[in-house]
Design a protein around this motif. Sequence first.
Motif, PDB file in Angstrom:
ATOM      1  N   ALA A 114      67.713  65.446  22.096  1.00  0.00           N
ATOM      2  CA  ALA A 114      68.190  64.956  20.806  1.00  0.00           C
ATOM      3  C   ALA A 114      69.612  64.418  20.939  1.00  0.00           C
ATOM      4  CB  ALA A 114      68.156  66.080  19.789  1.00  0.00           C
ATOM      5  N   LEU A 115      69.873  63.349  20.213  1.00  0.00           N
ATOM      6  CA  LEU A 115      71.229  62.799  20.100  1.00  0.00           C
ATOM      7  C   LEU A 115      71.684  63.000  18.665  1.00  0.00           C
ATOM      8  CD1 LEU A 115      73.691  61.183  21.124  1.00  0.00           C
ATOM      9  CD2 LEU A 115      72.444  59.092  20.522  1.00  0.00           C
ATOM     10  N   LEU A 116      72.753  63.756  18.465  1.00  0.00           N
ATOM     11  CA  LEU A 116      73.272  64.043  17.129  1.00  0.00           C
ATOM     12  C   LEU A 116      74.620  63.350  16.945  1.00  0.00           C
ATOM     13  CD1 LEU A 116      71.478  66.623  18.077  1.00  0.00           C
ATOM     14  CD2 LEU A 116      72.501  67.713  16.066  1.00  0.00           C
ATOM     15  N   ILE A 117      74.767  62.642  15.837  1.00  0.00           N
ATOM     16  CA  ILE A 117      76.018  61.950  15.511  1.00  0.00           C
ATOM     17  C   ILE A 117      76.645  62.672  14.323  1.00  0.00           C
ATOM     18  CG2 ILE A 117      77.085  59.742  14.982  1.00  0.00           C
ATOM     19  CD1 ILE A 117      75.514  59.800  17.617  1.00  0.00           C
ATOM     20  N   SER A 118      77.719  63.392  14.565  1.00  0.00           N
ATOM     21  CA  SER A 118      78.261  64.297  13.551  1.00  0.00           C
ATOM     22  C   SER A 118      78.829  63.576  12.333  1.00  0.00           C
ATOM     23  CB  SER A 118      79.327  65.201  14.170  1.00  0.00           C
ATOM     24  OG  SER A 118      80.433  64.446  14.617  1.00  0.00           O
ATOM     25  N   SER A 119      79.548  62.465  12.540  1.00  0.00           N
ATOM     26  CA  SER A 119      80.214  61.796  11.410  1.00  0.00           C
ATOM     27  C   SER A 119      79.221  61.123  10.466  1.00  0.00           C
ATOM     28  CB  SER A 119      81.222  60.771  11.929  1.00  0.00           C
ATOM     29  OG  SER A 119      80.548  59.753  12.638  1.00  0.00           O
ATOM     30  N   ASN A 120      78.002  60.802  10.948  1.00  0.00           N
ATOM     31  CA  ASN A 120      76.993  60.140  10.125  1.00  0.00           C
ATOM     32  C   ASN A 120      75.795  61.041   9.809  1.00  0.00           C
ATOM     33  OD1 ASN A 120      77.963  57.699  12.278  1.00  0.00           O
ATOM     34  ND2 ASN A 120      78.139  57.263  10.087  1.00  0.00           N
ATOM     35  N   ASN A 121      75.845  62.277  10.315  1.00  0.00           N
ATOM     36  CA  ASN A 121      74.757  63.229  10.086  1.00  0.00           C
ATOM     37  C   ASN A 121      73.407  62.652  10.519  1.00  0.00           C
ATOM     38  OD1 ASN A 121      73.603  65.665   9.295  1.00  0.00           O
ATOM     39  ND2 ASN A 121      73.295  64.989   7.162  1.00  0.00           N
ATOM     40  N   LEU A 122      73.347  62.181  11.771  1.00  0.00           N
ATOM     41  CA  LEU A 122      72.134  61.558  12.310  1.00  0.00           C
ATOM     42  C   LEU A 122      71.607  62.369  13.479  1.00  0.00           C
ATOM     43  CD1 LEU A 122      73.261  57.815  12.303  1.00  0.00           C
ATOM     44  CD2 LEU A 122      71.787  58.943  10.629  1.00  0.00           C
ATOM     45  N   ASN A 123      70.265  62.355  13.620  1.00  0.00           N
ATOM     46  CA  ASN A 123      69.598  63.061  14.706  1.00  0.00           C
ATOM     47  C   ASN A 123      68.411  62.209  15.140  1.00  0.00           C
ATOM     48  OD1 ASN A 123      68.071  64.757  16.370  1.00  0.00           O
ATOM     49  ND2 ASN A 123      68.499  66.586  15.163  1.00  0.00           N
ATOM     50  N   THR A 124      68.374  61.818  16.409  1.00  0.00           N
ATOM     51  CA  THR A 124      67.299  60.936  16.886  1.00  0.00           C
ATOM     52  C   THR A 124      65.932  61.594  16.828  1.00  0.00           C
ATOM     53  OG1 THR A 124      67.760  61.626  19.168  1.00  0.00           O
ATOM     54  CG2 THR A 124      68.792  59.582  18.415  1.00  0.00           C
ATOM     55  N   MET A 125      65.869  62.893  16.685  1.00  0.00           N
ATOM     56  CA  MET A 125      64.578  63.561  16.534  1.00  0.00           C
ATOM     57  C   MET A 125      64.036  63.434  15.106  1.00  0.00           C
ATOM     58  SD  MET A 125      63.634  64.584  19.378  1.00  0.00           S
ATOM     59  CE  MET A 125      64.215  64.994  21.036  1.00  0.00           C
ATOM     60  N   ASP A 126      64.880  62.920  14.221  1.00  0.00           N
ATOM     61  CA  ASP A 126      64.485  62.704  12.829  1.00  0.00           C
ATOM     62  C   ASP A 126      64.146  61.226  12.660  1.00  0.00           C
ATOM     63  OD1 ASP A 126      64.193  62.467  10.136  1.00  0.00           O
ATOM     64  OD2 ASP A 126      66.253  62.996   9.616  1.00  0.00           O
ATOM     65  N   SER A 127      62.912  60.929  12.254  1.00  0.00           N
ATOM     66  CA  SER A 127      62.464  59.532  12.153  1.00  0.00           C
ATOM     67  C   SER A 127      63.303  58.745  11.148  1.00  0.00           C
ATOM     68  CB  SER A 127      60.982  59.482  11.758  1.00  0.00           C
ATOM     69  OG  SER A 127      60.777  60.165  10.531  1.00  0.00           O
ATOM     70  N   ASN A 128      63.826  59.415  10.123  1.00  0.00           N
ATOM     71  CA  ASN A 128      64.640  58.713   9.122  1.00  0.00           C
ATOM     72  C   ASN A 128      65.968  58.229   9.706  1.00  0.00           C
ATOM     73  OD1 ASN A 128      62.753  59.133   7.073  1.00  0.00           O
ATOM     74  ND2 ASN A 128      63.582  61.174   6.608  1.00  0.00           N
ATOM     75  N   SER A 129      66.403  58.858  10.801  1.00  0.00           N
ATOM     76  CA  SER A 129      67.702  58.507  11.392  1.00  0.00           C
ATOM     77  C   SER A 129      67.609  57.306  12.331  1.00  0.00           C
ATOM     78  CB  SER A 129      68.261  59.700  12.176  1.00  0.00           C
ATOM     79  OG  SER A 129      68.541  60.775  11.318  1.00  0.00           O
ATOM     80  N   LYS A 130      66.402  57.024  12.832  1.00  0.00           N
ATOM     81  CA  LYS A 130      66.273  56.011  13.883  1.00  0.00           C
ATOM     82  C   LYS A 130      66.690  54.624  13.401  1.00  0.00           C
ATOM     83  CE  LYS A 130      62.834  58.430  16.645  1.00  0.00           C
ATOM     84  NZ  LYS A 130      61.470  58.427  17.211  1.00  0.00           N
ATOM     85  N   MET A 131      66.254  54.242  12.194  1.00  0.00           N
ATOM     86  CA  MET A 131      66.608  52.927  11.674  1.00  0.00           C
ATOM     87  C   MET A 131      68.121  52.841  11.438  1.00  0.00           C
ATOM     88  SD  MET A 131      65.140  50.869   8.374  1.00  0.00           S
ATOM     89  CE  MET A 131      63.493  50.808   9.061  1.00  0.00           C
ATOM     90  N   MET A 132      68.699  53.909  10.923  1.00  0.00           N
ATOM     91  CA  MET A 132      70.147  53.926  10.687  1.00  0.00           C
ATOM     92  C   MET A 132      70.915  53.793  11.999  1.00  0.00           C
ATOM     93  SD  MET A 132      72.531  54.017   8.456  1.00  0.00           S
ATOM     94  CE  MET A 132      71.676  54.554   6.973  1.00  0.00           C
ATOM     95  N   ILE A 133      70.432  54.434  13.055  1.00  0.00           N
ATOM     96  CA  ILE A 133      71.090  54.338  14.361  1.00  0.00           C
ATOM     97  C   ILE A 133      71.049  52.907  14.879  1.00  0.00           C
ATOM     98  CG2 ILE A 133      70.832  54.985  16.798  1.00  0.00           C
ATOM     99  CD1 ILE A 133      70.170  57.815  15.846  1.00  0.00           C
ATOM    100  N   GLN A 134      69.912  52.226  14.681  1.00  0.00           N
ATOM    101  CA  GLN A 134      69.805  50.825  15.098  1.00  0.00           C
ATOM    102  C   GLN A 134      70.832  49.961  14.367  1.00  0.00           C
ATOM    103  OE1 GLN A 134      67.738  49.360  17.366  1.00  0.00           O
ATOM    104  NE2 GLN A 134      66.728  51.259  17.965  1.00  0.00           N
ATOM    105  N   MET A 135      70.959  50.193  13.071  1.00  0.00           N
ATOM    106  CA  MET A 135      71.919  49.413  12.277  1.00  0.00           C
ATOM    107  C   MET A 135      73.354  49.692  12.720  1.00  0.00           C
ATOM    108  SD  MET A 135      70.262  49.737   8.475  1.00  0.00           S
ATOM    109  CE  MET A 135      71.691  48.965   7.729  1.00  0.00           C
ATOM    110  N   LEU A 136      73.664  50.976  12.920  1.00  0.00           N
ATOM    111  CA  LEU A 136      75.016  51.341  13.348  1.00  0.00           C
ATOM    112  C   LEU A 136      75.330  50.786  14.730  1.00  0.00           C
ATOM    113  CD1 LEU A 136      75.221  55.053  12.125  1.00  0.00           C
ATOM    114  CD2 LEU A 136      76.437  53.075  11.182  1.00  0.00           C
TER     115      LEU A 136
END
Length: 608
Positions: A114-136
Amino acid sequence: MRKKVPEAEDNRKVVIYARKSKVTHKGDSIANQEEYCKEYARLHLNLSDDYDFDIYEDEGKSGFYSDRPDFQRMIHDVERKKIRAIVCYKLDRISRKMSDLTNMIDFLNKYKVALLISSNNLNTMDSNSKMMIQMLGMIAEFERDILTERIQDNLSELSKDGRWMGGITPTGFTTERSKEGRGKSKNSYTYLVPIPEERDLVQHIFRLFLDNRGFNATATKLNEEGYRTKTGASFTSLAVKDIIRNPVYCVADENAYQYFFNAGCNIYGDKEDYDGVHGISVYNRTEQTKEESDESTFLRPEFTRLTTLNGMEDWIVAPGRHVGFVSSEDWIEAQNIKEEIADNYNRPHRTTNALLAGLIYCPLCHRKLNVIPESNRFTNGKPRFKYACPNAIRKGPCGFQAIRGVEMDEYIVERLSHLSDSGDKDYIEEIQNEIKSLLKGNGSEKDIETLKKAIEKLEKSIKAQVKSLRTATDSTRQYIQADIDEMAKEIEEKKKVLHKLDAQNMEQSEHLKDLEGIIYTANHFEELVKGKEPEVVIGVIKSIIDRVYVTQEGEESKCHLFIKGNKTESYDDFFVCSDTSIDAESQMCDSEEYRELYPYFCRSAIKS
């Protein structure tokens, strides 16, 4: 009914990755990033307060390139199944390159990390985070382009106070930090400070150069007089050239202002600011880039660092805070001589356009071969000529047979155009290995930063003791003064070590720059010379070839190219010569494949 097999406990580690592109003490420092990540990981991964995180950190490294030491160490630890989660403060700390970020997420998913981004509250194991990670990720790459533009725009503003922007300190100077302002408006600047004995050496170098009108002649004279570089090495023509062409030594006066103005530089300040005392500061003089090789991958990146000198029209010129060493008249005259040398060096033979003049040597007596034109005769539409040993002309003592010049030039260009082919890559790999070795063994930047911090700490301690001295009693004053003297002595010793490390860093940086330039030329030779005038072709050839020897066995000739920067080659050891003879059996090469390729010459194997 099948029993459900309980999942094995995942004993892999949770790790922190932190990065800062510039070594400073402001903003989101490495330490701050690590603390934010630890708190986030404890909360979202249910870790204990005393959990022992492994830390990977890259300070002073750009996020656009994946060849960061600790980043690569972390990636390979993922491969070794040592990591189950990576926690990072911001996504752009991991990468500012969209393609690398996408490859990394796929790679982490493969190993169930898992990759966790603390400032954006993102986790690559969470499908909802994947699109946000692409945008960021796209935003991070866009921000890098904007940052690059801002840096260029800010150079003009930064030039106002004549500060030193960092890098290798030139011979004759050391650096000191100065603090201005108070509170939140307090800023630190670095300025050049002269070293008296080195200043005298720089002035002596300019005098010798103006008298001798040559880099090699000046270096020879300096070595004869017992002078050495900052690192204690003998002077070379390149070391002299680097000093001569550096505008930092030029006194900033009206004459210098007019010179840089006429050269098309971007001038900051009015003529009256060029007071005839201070020196010239030039910004945006060089450009550093990295070129990714064709074999480079995300897991095993291969980059070649390139440092190129920008055209003077891109320079930003301003009066510095340091004192100039050389009068503008002498400095400008030195630049004119430098241009004359470059013009003569790259000027082709006036009637033949011989490409190897000055590079090709006699293997029997080691004299440079002369270019001998053959009047009104042509080969492949080019004036015919020969390369001949001056000791062999008119039945001289040397038995070297003259070489057909046009065929020789065409063969060399053809071979250099294919140096990056798989069969000729040995020497490129040798140079790449040397670059890796130099980079791996270079801990001087960290040592320099550690010393600077130690000096800064000691200076703060001295200031505190000076305050204490004002209110001290007679019985304690002598001890405080002794402590101050001891710390001042320690600062002086550390500054000497710092100066030596700066000098070593400069020398190694110049060496790396040369090696990287050679590799770039080797990989792009054909496009660099295709359709170009002879002057350009000669310059490119001379940037990569050190010497050419042609040995002969009866009717057959063999060509040996000595590439610059390759330590495995030595023409001093390659030929065992008497006055006019050579041991052909033990010293000749045996590259049969090249005899078939071209009937006149045979290129030697890269490794002797």
